[in-house]
Design a protein around this motif. Structure first.
Motif: not given
Lengths: 329, 329
Positions: A118, A288, A291-292, A295-299
């Motif tokens: 991230i 935030y 959290e990214l 969740n390994k979340h790419i926004n």
């Protein structure tokens, strides 16, 4: 828990660390400063964290004691440092602006993709609750027509500049200046809300160091204009405003979204729609980011906003003739 | 006593006549309207004046019953009408903007010179007491760095435009639009204080009639910028501001200089420096004009301000692509 390293030991790093720790989601595992004393002084404020101290960047990057790094070094170092850490598999939260210019930012996101980590730009405003309220109320203004985004803050370093010194904040070597430091908030604010403008026009008053002391810009969208003013050599005492055909939102202290008032044209009714933020608004971006990472979340919205913002700022810099060493590479 | 004729019978003419009569320096001797009924209705408001009514412009111009004429016809007619009257030896006070474009304005002042009469543009703001206070306080701000001049007023005619009609105020045939009507105040304000800018840059949102509904502009001076925004299709609820290195002046309702507050940076001290104006601020320009005529006084500052203002507006119109029939002549 997110195991954090930090680069930079100035006031903004303290503010971020305080914010991060207060969320209960972070541990401060490593502190880097070129100067070991600075690292020790910084660490002494957070004794319970037992952070490891580093004065060599490669050693820090190779360490397995943390998962993510917060980079608050001078702007000119953001790209190189972020890529070093990402190439070691670390997640990165980098202070705004992302990089010296658009090309560096593209390289950084490519590096993040390659390493599957991230990369996040710490534009705190967009993650505050009041900004969310603002977004949800925009439609009630009818057709948006004009926004004036205003951030003018006399720098505490300006008297030193006037006395003939060269403080970092007015030094082009560090990719600094009013647009990068302060105007950034106005540009990023507009782009978060409305995406990429059709075209941009900028003006500036430059200091003899080569950086801009203040500037104006217009971002033109299909059927509305965003008028920007930013300054590090004078103060403003008036709020920002977004005007629709049916009413306006008046925003105090743009970077904090401190308060937002809605005024409807027909009734002249004035309504405070925002809530009181905590003193340290970096807690929202800190939560935030954790959290990214969790969740390994790419926004993609975040990435697009960061890239478009630095693209616009780079274009404006070209127009006003503020160039950095990084632009020659 | 100044014997006055008027051209135009709309709200602004009433406001000027009320202002002029209230000074005790004017008599209303002649009223012109293409439509005799309008002239009669207008005259009925001022029965003690026993004004003569005209529906033919040449007859009015030839009449010896008055010395000066107030012209508040559509912008596109200002130049032609003013020159007709000046060629008959009459003094002229013409509503802002002076003319459709710079070339017309030059011709008008040449005509005034030839005929040795006074030609004066009714930019009321510059003649208010609060504007004088503002001028005298400017130096206390230190080096001026940035001004934001803001005049956005939703036009009561805009709903008619939205309904598919073509109200005069959005009709290019009359040399109208936001910059000419509203933006004028911002441009003229800056030029009265600081003279001719080094360069100007403008943006606009145009309506499908071809006129601008709103716009932004930056006027660049040697070491400061003036950032302008104007709109006839949205309202603003924030004041204008002039920022110096030492402090700011915050101005409510730019065209009226309704109130002016000074805030010093070091102390954060806020001080109201203006006084309360009468409701009708046209009394100041009316008194001033009568004095100019009585003394046959040619004020070069006024002339230069009028010419520079229309020169800048004409340049901005070219940039935003708003053209009038008058520009082809």
């Amino acid at each position: 828990m997110l195991r954090l390293a930090i680069i930079g030991t100035n006031w903004i790093t303290h503010k971020f660390v305080e914010a991060a720790l207060s969320t209960g989601l972070y541990q401060l595992k490593a502190i880097y400063s070129r100067n070991k004393d600075s690292a020790e002084t910084f660490a002494s404020k957070y004794p319970s964290e037992n952070s490891q101290l580093f004065s060599d960047l490669d050693s820090l990057a190779s360490s397995n004691s943390f998962d993510a790094v917060y980079i608050a070094s001078p702007n000119s170092l953001h790209a190189k440092q972020a890529m070093l850490f990402m190439n070691h598999g670390k997640h990165v939260i980098v202070e705004k602006p992302m990089a010296s210019n658009y090309i560096e930012a593209i390289q950084m996101f490519e590096c993040a993709k390659r390493n599957q980590v991230i990369l996040f730009e710490a534009f705190k405003t967009a993650y505050t609750p009041n900004f969310s309220i603002l977004k949800s109320e925009l439609h009630s203004l009818g057709k948006i027509r004009l926004a004036n985004l205003n951030f003018c803050q006399y720098s505490s370093r300006y008297p030193r500049y006037l006395a003939g010194e060269l403080p970092n904040t007015f030094n082009p070597v560090f990719s600094n200046g009013s647009l990068m430091d302060i105007g950034f908030y106005c540009v990023a604010f507009a782009i978060t809300l409305w995406g990429k403008p059709n075209h941009v026009v900028g003006q500036a008053i430059k200091l003899d160091t080569g950086v801009d002391g203040l500037g104006t810009a217009t971002l033109a969208f299909d059927d509305f204009l965003v008028n920007i003013q930013h300054s590090k050599i004078s103060n403003s005492y008036v709020p920002s405003e977004i005007q629709g055909e049916l009413g306006s939102l008046v925003i105090e202290h743009l970077s904090e979204c401190e308060s937002i008032t809605k005024i409807m044209r027909n009734t002249n009714k004035t309504q405070l729609i925002s809530n009181r933020h905590p003193d340290n608004t970096m807690i929202f971006e800190a939560s935030y980011f954790s959290e990214l990472v969790a969740n390994k979340h790419i926004n993609h919205d975040d990435i697009l906003r960061s890239l478009t913002t630095i693209e616009v700022i780079t274009a404006l810099r070209e127009q006003i003739g503020v160039t950095y060493q990084a632009d020659q590479n």
